[in-house]
Design an enzyme around this catalytic site. Structure first.
Site, PDB file in Angstrom:
ATOM      1  N   LYS A  50      16.584 -32.654  38.682  1.00 17.52           N
ATOM      2  CA  LYS A  50      17.315 -31.582  38.476  1.00 17.52           C
ATOM      3  C   LYS A  50      18.291 -31.452  39.211  1.00 17.52           C
ATOM      4  O   LYS A  50      19.522 -30.967  38.887  1.00 17.52           O
ATOM      5  CB  LYS A  50      16.259 -30.140  38.297  1.00 17.52           C
ATOM      6  CG  LYS A  50      15.312 -29.872  37.153  1.00 17.52           C
ATOM      7  CD  LYS A  50      14.125 -29.314  37.294  1.00 17.52           C
ATOM      8  CE  LYS A  50      13.369 -29.228  36.055  1.00 17.52           C
ATOM      9  NZ  LYS A  50      11.867 -28.951  36.203  1.00 17.52           N
ATOM     10  N   GLN A  94       8.613 -24.854  40.371  1.00 18.80           N
ATOM     11  CA  GLN A  94       8.214 -26.174  39.498  1.00 18.80           C
ATOM     12  C   GLN A  94       6.653 -25.920  39.170  1.00 18.80           C
ATOM     13  O   GLN A  94       6.001 -25.609  40.099  1.00 18.80           O
ATOM     14  CB  GLN A  94       8.364 -27.469  40.285  1.00 18.80           C
ATOM     15  CG  GLN A  94       8.020 -28.554  39.614  1.00 18.80           C
ATOM     16  CD  GLN A  94       8.913 -28.939  38.423  1.00 18.80           C
ATOM     17  OE1 GLN A  94      10.047 -28.870  38.305  1.00 18.80           O
ATOM     18  NE2 GLN A  94       8.178 -29.075  37.236  1.00 18.80           N
ATOM     19  N   ASP A 117      14.254 -20.549  33.784  1.00 15.55           N
ATOM     20  CA  ASP A 117      13.265 -20.815  32.810  1.00 15.55           C
ATOM     21  C   ASP A 117      12.950 -20.076  31.796  1.00 15.55           C
ATOM     22  O   ASP A 117      12.132 -20.347  30.698  1.00 15.55           O
ATOM     23  CB  ASP A 117      12.108 -21.462  33.773  1.00 15.55           C
ATOM     24  CG  ASP A 117      11.670 -22.825  34.064  1.00 15.55           C
ATOM     25  OD1 ASP A 117      12.640 -23.643  33.251  1.00 15.55           O
ATOM     26  OD2 ASP A 117      10.911 -23.055  34.767  1.00 15.55           O
TER      27      ASP A 117
END
Ligand code: NDP
Length: 279
Positions: A50, A94, A117
């Protein structure tokens, strides 16, 4: 075959151009903050990828790495501080966190305007209500792939196998928003082959390797396989690729299909969050 790597590269190149335009027009450099708790090797690889993607897109990134025994409270405090930090546009924690941490409590601490997200209740609610917000990256990547493949979504029969908050449910809303006729199938669905074989667009997000075969695919259908399953034979999707490819009009492979799209859409969301905050 729908080449997710190629489409992902195109999307990331597009974002890089849009980031440059945004900065040239007086905007700030978008910044993504990532948070990783513990030492799961796969999670480290995902986060490193990422950051690489950010760099290539001209997006700044900061990384917070916390030990595996970090308390839930300390993690929540960090996530809230990132929400208050004016330099940060996007926050990515994460997942999954270590077992002693409740992921839902951490997600609830994310500022919805920085929720790249798309996992907070605010963004899930906006999506379910057909209103603009930050959309989860993997489902948004599926829509990009369908558009790239030239699959007509409006009026199509779309069947999604799987109804998780991460993939299946957001896809229901996204496809409805594009005027598909949507069916959500799951573990209690009777006659899965019968339901799936009606689909012009068949999406598998299950987590069972090779669950869907030729008998699930309508001739000419577009098949999108979200599944990523580690097996003794390597990474496998939820679709038996060889069998389904004989019948499908277009199909994504695993790996190299949906997987690479998630990171591209993370870049899209980080830029969108930066632009929205700049307003
Ligand atoms: P979940 O385990 O959260 O959900 C699985 C869904 O599949 C559930 O709705 C479940 O039904 C349904 N299901 C399970 N078994 C069957 C069955 N035999 N027949 C029909 N439906 C079934 O999984 P996720 O949505 O998180 O992930 C799904 C897959 O996608 C996994 O392989 C995951 O690794 C992959 N994935 C890939 C990503 C990417 O970047 N490409 C990102 C996220 C996930 P019920 O609700 O009834 O239990």
């Amino acid at each position: 075959m729908i080449d997710g790597r190629q489409v992902s590269a195109e999307v990331r190149e597009r974002v890089a151009g849009e980031v440059a335009d945004f900065i040239a027009a007086g905007g700030h450099q978008p910044v993504l903050a990532t948070v990783l708790v513990g030492d799961d090797p796969a999670s480290h690889v995902y986060v490193a990828n990422k950051h690489k993607a950010c760099e290539a897109a001209g997006i700044g990134s900061v990384h917070h790495e916390l030990p595996a025994d970090t308390s839930q409270q300390d993690l929540v405090t960090l996530v809230k501080a990132l929400g208050d930090d004016d330099e940060v546009d996007g926050i990515l924690v994460q997942l999954p966190p270590p077992d002693h941490i409740d992921a839902d409590a951490v997600i609830a601490a994310i500022d919805p305007t920085k929720d790249v997200d798309g996992l907070t209740a605010t963004n899930a609610g906006l999506l379910a209500g057909g209103r603009p917000g930050l959309v989860p990256c993997t489902p948004a990547g599926v829509i990009e792939l369908l558009d790239h493949a030239g699959t007509e979504i409006e009026g199509a029969e779309a069947v999604i196998v799987g109804r998780s908050n991460l993939v299946g449910r957001p896809l229901i809303s996204l496809l409805l928003g594009r005027n598909a006729t949507v069916t959500a199938a799951h573990s209690r669905t009777r006659d899965l082959p019968g339901v799936c074989s009606r689909a012009d667009i068949l999406i598998a997000a299950v987590g069972v390797p090779g669950l869907l075969g030729a008998e699930h695919v309508k001739p000419g259908a577009t098949v999108i396989d979200v599944g990523i399953n580690r097996t003794d034979d390597g990474l496998k999707g939820d679709v038996d690729f060889e069998a389904a490819a004989e019948v499908a009009g277009a199909i994504t492979p695993v790996p190299g299909g949906v997987g690479p799209m998630t990171i591209a859409l993370l870049m899209v969301n980080t830029l969108a969050a930066a632009k929205a905050r700049a307003k």
